[in-house]
Design an enzyme around this catalytic site. Structure first.
Site, PDB file in Angstrom:
ATOM      1  N   HIS A  66     -18.483   3.645  35.401  1.00  0.00           N
ATOM      2  CA  HIS A  66     -19.894   3.640  34.261  1.00  0.00           C
ATOM      3  C   HIS A  66     -20.637   4.870  34.944  1.00  0.00           C
ATOM      4  O   HIS A  66     -20.473   5.128  36.230  1.00  0.00           O
ATOM      5  CB  HIS A  66     -20.621   2.302  34.304  1.00  0.00           C
ATOM      6  CG  HIS A  66     -21.181   1.932  35.560  1.00  0.00           C
ATOM      7  ND1 HIS A  66     -20.301   1.103  36.380  1.00  0.00           N
ATOM      8  CD2 HIS A  66     -21.996   2.047  36.599  1.00  0.00           C
ATOM      9  CE1 HIS A  66     -21.060   0.685  37.356  1.00  0.00           C
ATOM     10  NE2 HIS A  66     -22.225   1.553  37.615  1.00  0.00           N
ATOM     11  N   CYS A 169     -26.373  -6.977  44.705  1.00  0.00           N
ATOM     12  CA  CYS A 169     -25.580  -6.032  45.293  1.00  0.00           C
ATOM     13  C   CYS A 169     -25.940  -4.867  45.754  1.00  0.00           C
ATOM     14  O   CYS A 169     -27.080  -4.417  45.459  1.00  0.00           O
ATOM     15  CB  CYS A 169     -24.213  -6.052  44.810  1.00  0.00           C
ATOM     16  SG  CYS A 169     -24.272  -5.300  43.265  1.00  0.00           S
TER      17      CYS A 169
END
Length: 633
Positions: A66, A169
């Site tokens: 992405h 994350c």
């Protein structure tokens, strides 16, 4: 969101690519043919740039490349299946077969994050990946993706209590939301209500309230980035990496329910014995701590470089400690000045960030810079660290209010990346330039006039005022007025004022450095403060009062009074002993280089003031600590 970004023409059930690069090219071609990408080469470059931040290949053969790119004309998701599998560098070492390429316009909404969050609920479903891979047509595959998940009749009622999760994350993208979905699904199957805070790239979302934390049965922190742990003190807690709930959500929840209660450790607070005190810390204290912790590296780096340059390359002159132009030490000094210039904006920026997350960071930094630069509002000096704290708090609360407004769905995505930063910057700059600035300039003029009128009066009273101003704000308007007044008096031949100022200037950093040594065994200082104390001592030796700023910003009620009293003692003693100084600088280095008439007595004054500062700071800290503990008893 997915329904608006995908159609059958963007699905390829049999990719011809045999390498990761070929997958990118083939899927970008799908997007280009649909008019979603107008520059294939640019979008490919942006996909590669995102991959450099962290591989987007995940478990079970799924990959999620992405990018936000200026080459994207309309947000979209392309989906491809490789029947043979591609070596993608996935974290489980297995070939990747199912690819979701998310294209999001640069400067627009965070479509890629929103889509990842929505996809997570599908990818977590048992059997979804295998079923999707078995689809015979693009129409069937799209139907599977858009199908609403029916609640299972066998799912237990969530009546066993509340669980709280925290996921995040390093990149703040896929794993953050996959882990959140895994925790929510596992909790539902076990009969628990689950609230998950996500620490993603669009900021912290869905944070639990103090009341929710209080009634939670257990806490699951599955996060690979720093989070505020002190709020969970006294609760059953398990801490893991972000991948753990994806692999075994139920097992992790059961582990948390059996875990021991969490106690704040030395990494989270000054000492374990203060865990109750840590729980009682106000939000304001945490906001200040966030700013101070980010500022300390700048203070230490800048202060030590400037100290090194002045100590080894400096020479006393009428204008102060001078370093020969073009010398190596001048370059070292310049680098140190850059770090010192940045430390005040960093303090303001990260206070604002702690309150309202990323939308507040830019206006906080801008507000801190303006606050510390008096030229914006016609003052000879900026407001120093006190102004930075004010700017950070004002920006933070303003932006927090701004983003809480219920905007139209087309405007909402622009709020965190455009509306809030711009509005926050205009708000704080206007406030300092047009509202706060004039009173500060008038204050400095008034303080200068007051010192001038006192210059022929009682030296003890003058020492109290001059020393108090020197120790109050360490580079702010009070300190600057006292310093500039003393420098001006040198020109008229009255060097005793600079003598007193030179003795008062190093007291704050030297005193706080001494305080950290004495208070080390008393658990009064955090580890970062102990390290900052060493740097403060070095800065104090060469007359850099800003070395005490981290301590004053973190605990102003204890540190500022201590600095003021110690500096007063040093200044009054200097006046009493008739100490003079012919250069515009202070600290032991000036005395040792022969710019002061009584160097030994000057150093005695500095030592006396530093000892007073250290003892007062420790005493006030102990009193405040005892009061806080008594309130919790």
């Amino acid at each position: 969101m997915i329904t608006n970004l995908i159609n059958e023409q963007l699905i390829c059930l049999n990719l011809q690519a045999t390498t990761k690069e070929e997958v990118f090219v083939e899927m970008i071609d799908l997007l280009h043919k649909q008019g979603r990408v107008n520059d294939k080469d640019q979008f490919l470059a942006d996909i590669h740039a995102r991959e450099e931040l962290g591989n987007t290949g995940f478990e079970e053969g799924v990959a999620l490349p992405h990018a936000k790119s200026g080459a994207v004309s309309e947000p979209a998701v392309a989906i491809g299946i490789s029947r043979s599998g591609i070596e993608y560098g996935a974290e489980d070492g297995l070939p990747s077969k199912l690819f979701f390429m998310i294209a999001s316009p640069d400067g627009g909404a965070n479509h890629h994050i929103e889509v990842l969050a929505e996809l997570s609920s599908k990818l977590i479903e048992d059997g979804f990946i295998d079923e999707f891979m078995s689809a015979k047509s693009a129409q069937e595959a799209l139907g599977l993706l858009l199908a609403k998940t029916e609640p299972s009749e066998t799912t237990p009622v969530a009546d066993k209590g509340l669980l709280i999760g925290v996921t995040g994350c390093p990149a703040g993208v896929a794993h953050t939301y996959l882990a959140a979905e895994a925790l929510e699904k596992a909790a539902a199957e076990l009969g628990y209500e689950m609230k998950v805070e996500t620490n993603g790239s669009i900021g912290v979302k869905n944070s639990p309230t103090a009341e929710e934390i209080e009634r939670a049965e257990a806490i699951i922190v599955s996060c690979d980035k720093q989070v505020d742990m002190t709020r969970f003190a006294g609760k059953k807690l398990v801490k893991t990496g972000v991948k753990a709930p994806i692999k075994d959500g139920k097992g992790l929840i059961n582990q948390a329910l059996q875990a021991a209660t969490y106690q704040v450790s030395g990494e989270d607070a000054p000492a374990q014995t203060e865990s109750k005190v840590s729980q009682a810390r106000s939000d304001l204290y945490r906001y200040l701590m966030n700013g101070v912790s980010h500022m300390i590296p700048f203070v230490v780096t800048g202060g030590l470089l400037i100290a090194l340059a002045l100590a080894l390359g400096g020479q006393p002159s009428e204008a102060g400690m001078a370093i020969p132009e073009g010398s190596m030490w001048q370059k070292v000094l310049d680098v140190g000045v850059v770090a010192f210039t940045l430390m005040i904006p960093i303090l303001a920026g990260y206070i604002a960030y702690a309150i309202a997350d990323r939308p507040a960071l830019a206006p906080g930094l801008i507000g801190g810079w303006i606050a510390n630069n008096g030229s914006f509002y016609g003052a000879e000096a900026g407001t120093g660290f006190i102004g930075a704290i004010v700017a950070g708090l004002l920006v933070g609360y303003f932006v927090k209010w701004l983003v809480s407004i219920n905007y139209h769905k087309f405007i909402q995505p622009l709020v965190p990346i455009m509306i809030a930063p711009i509005a926050g910057s205009l708000f704080i700059s206007s406030l300092f330039i047009f509202v706060i600035g004039a009173p500060i300039a008038s204050l400095m003029d008034g303080l200068n006039a007051m010192l001038t009128s006192m210059s022929t009066g009682n030296v003890v009273l003058l020492g109290i005022v001059l020393g108090g101003m020197a120790g109050f704000d360490m580079g702010g308007p009070f300190n600057k007025v006292a310093f500039l007044f003393s420098v001006g008096m040198i020109a008229s031949g009255q060097t005793q004022f600079m003598g007193a100022m030179a003795c008062a200037i190093p007291v704050a950093p030297l005193g706080m450095g001494l305080a950290t040594i004495i208070g080390r065994k008393l658990n009064l200082f955090e580890e970062s403060e102990l390290e900052a104390g060493k740097a403060a001592s070095a800065m104090g030796l060469v007359g850099i009062s800003e070395g005490a700023i981290p301590f004053a910003a973190q605990d102003p009620m204890s540190v500022i009074p201590a600095n003021v009293l110690g500096s007063m003692v040093a200044a009054v003693m200097a006046f009493s002993f008739g100490i003079t100084n012919s250069v515009a600088h202070g600290g032991p280095v000036v005395a040792l280089l022969g710019a002061m008439n009584k160097p030994l007595m000057a150093i005695v004054c500095m030592i006396a003031g530093s000892v007073v500062t250290a003892l007062v700071a420790i005493s006030l800290k102990k009193m405040r600590q005892a009061k806080a503990q008594a309130a919790l008893a």
